[in-house]
Design an enzyme around this catalytic site. Sequence first.
Site, short mmCIF file in Angstrom:
data_model
loop_
_atom_site.label_atom_id
_atom_site.label_comp_id
_atom_site.label_asym_id
_atom_site.label_seq_id
_atom_site.Cartn_x
_atom_site.Cartn_y
_atom_site.Cartn_z
N GLU A 44 0.92 -1.15 0.19
CA GLU A 44 0.07 0.18 0.03
C GLU A 44 0.79 1.38 -0.05
O GLU A 44 1.91 1.11 0.23
CB GLU A 44 -0.95 0.01 1.22
CG GLU A 44 -1.81 -1.37 1.28
CD GLU A 44 -2.87 -1.21 2.45
OE1 GLU A 44 -2.70 -0.19 3.13
OE2 GLU A 44 -3.72 -2.14 2.68
N ILE A 62 1.37 -3.15 -8.12
CA ILE A 62 1.08 -4.65 -8.39
C ILE A 62 1.14 -5.06 -9.43
O ILE A 62 0.69 -4.63 -10.55
CB ILE A 62 -0.74 -4.31 -7.90
CG1 ILE A 62 -0.93 -3.68 -6.62
CG2 ILE A 62 -1.10 -5.70 -8.08
CD1 ILE A 62 -0.12 -4.35 -5.41
N GLU A 65 8.23 -17.64 -3.29
CA GLU A 65 8.14 -16.19 -4.05
C GLU A 65 9.83 -15.86 -4.14
O GLU A 65 10.54 -15.45 -5.22
CB GLU A 65 7.44 -15.15 -3.54
CG GLU A 65 7.89 -13.70 -4.22
CD GLU A 65 6.73 -12.61 -3.61
OE1 GLU A 65 6.98 -11.65 -4.29
OE2 GLU A 65 5.90 -12.90 -2.75
N ARG A 66 10.50 -16.05 -2.80
CA ARG A 66 11.96 -15.55 -2.64
C ARG A 66 12.70 -16.48 -3.39
O ARG A 66 13.82 -16.08 -3.98
CB ARG A 66 12.01 -15.38 -1.09
CG ARG A 66 11.40 -13.96 -0.43
CD ARG A 66 11.40 -14.04 0.81
NE ARG A 66 10.64 -12.88 1.24
CZ ARG A 66 10.10 -12.70 2.41
NH1 ARG A 66 10.36 -13.72 3.52
NH2 ARG A 66 9.25 -11.48 2.54
N ARG A 113 35.01 -6.67 -29.40
CA ARG A 113 35.14 -5.13 -29.41
C ARG A 113 36.70 -5.14 -29.37
O ARG A 113 37.56 -5.88 -28.85
CB ARG A 113 34.52 -4.68 -28.21
CG ARG A 113 34.99 -3.50 -27.79
CD ARG A 113 34.16 -2.46 -28.71
NE ARG A 113 34.28 -1.24 -28.43
CZ ARG A 113 34.61 0.08 -29.09
NH1 ARG A 113 33.88 -0.02 -30.39
NH2 ARG A 113 34.25 1.13 -28.65
N GLN A 149 44.23 -7.83 -19.91
CA GLN A 149 44.34 -8.59 -18.44
C GLN A 149 43.41 -8.13 -17.45
O GLN A 149 42.42 -8.84 -16.95
CB GLN A 149 45.65 -8.25 -17.65
CG GLN A 149 45.64 -9.07 -16.27
CD GLN A 149 47.12 -8.78 -15.72
OE1 GLN A 149 47.25 -7.78 -15.13
NE2 GLN A 149 48.03 -9.71 -15.75
N LEU A 181 32.22 -2.77 -19.03
CA LEU A 181 33.10 -3.22 -20.15
C LEU A 181 32.54 -2.79 -21.45
O LEU A 181 33.34 -3.00 -22.58
CB LEU A 181 33.28 -4.63 -20.09
CG LEU A 181 34.31 -5.04 -18.80
CD1 LEU A 181 34.33 -6.93 -19.06
CD2 LEU A 181 35.65 -4.62 -19.00
N ASN A 223 15.61 -6.21 0.74
CA ASN A 223 16.81 -7.05 1.21
C ASN A 223 17.23 -6.76 2.73
O ASN A 223 17.60 -7.67 3.42
CB ASN A 223 17.80 -6.74 0.56
CG ASN A 223 17.76 -7.60 -0.79
OD1 ASN A 223 16.62 -8.31 -0.96
ND2 ASN A 223 18.88 -7.51 -1.75
#
Length: 380
Positions: free
Chosen positions: A128, A158, A245-246, A271, A282, A340, A369
């Site tokens: 909400e 939602i 869900e998690r 590239r 490197q 990158l 989290n």
Amino acid sequence: MNSTSPWMTPELESFRDAVRRFVSAEIVPHQETWKKQQHVDRAVWSKAGEMGMLLADISEDFGGSGGSFAHQCIVFEELSYVGDTAFGLHVHAIVAHYLLNQGTEAQKKKYLPKLASGEMIAAIAMTEPGAGSDLKGIRTTALKDGDAYVLNGSKTFISNGYMADLILVVAKTEPAAGAKGVSLMLLETRDCPGFRVGRILEKLGQKGQDTCELFFDGVRMPLDSVLGGVEGKGFAQLMNELPYERTIIGVSGVASIERALRLTVEHARERKAFGQALIEMQNTRFLLAEVKTEATVARTFIDRCIVDMIEGRMDTELASMAKYWISDLQCTTIDKCLQLFGGYGYMMEYPIAQMYADARVQRIYGGANEIMKEIISRSL
């Protein structure tokens, strides 16, 4: 990808091939259209239902495909491998599991076959405007009035909100009772006086997903609308089902990490900079070595979680770990990979840029989290 995962079998590989073909034919070509219109086309739900993707891990007795959690994971992975965040199957499957595990026999028989076929699209309305992860602070009420419940309040953020035919609404049936007064209500939205869908919200990412505001103004619902048939069980039902869900947030996150690595390796090989391919430098090789290592650790972890889900022993603590750690890693990994690509990484026509925008919400929905860390800390 995960052909070496301990839960994979030849039958699951065949299922993955079928899902991949479906996603390639029915999801990928429409992604740009869905972003512009801010929702998927209803036709894809029916096609996915025919293919057996919608409720892959629910018994054939209720119209599902009769597979295990592994089957549903494959669907989530294949959607992540093409970068789809529009098709709201994750929320749909979550609602189906609330029904399967918490619903009455009549509720299961009424709704699960329709969810499996795509005839009905499902959403869950928890959040909400004034109460995010704090579910005890919700203000939406469903109060008895004669032969009906009357639903009043509003919800926001939602997923599937615009498309949904069936919404699992978190509401207070006894406002004075705190968490013990919370119930989950099954709302059918078609021809429903007092129910209104607000605007489709403009988000940072996941543009094709129809995330909405919902409004309930004196909506009358039959007395058998309470999930499980008993008031006041909502908070316990939420706690029982949130690990599913998690875990699937973790499943999608790992697949997204694997995709980011693959795209970045391909780019680094093609590239050129300062007369050589990026992959020959490197710094590039070391960074990609880090990402590959992190992706491998994440895959090993989520594979363990998938096995635990299949065998029925996944717990709240481990699911919280998977959700928080993998979603954090997903965001940091994609950020490394995007770097990158240089300036091209900031262009939305490049998938890595879209992945960067889409990933951020993984750390928020399904319980922020910070809430995951609080849950984990209780076991110390």
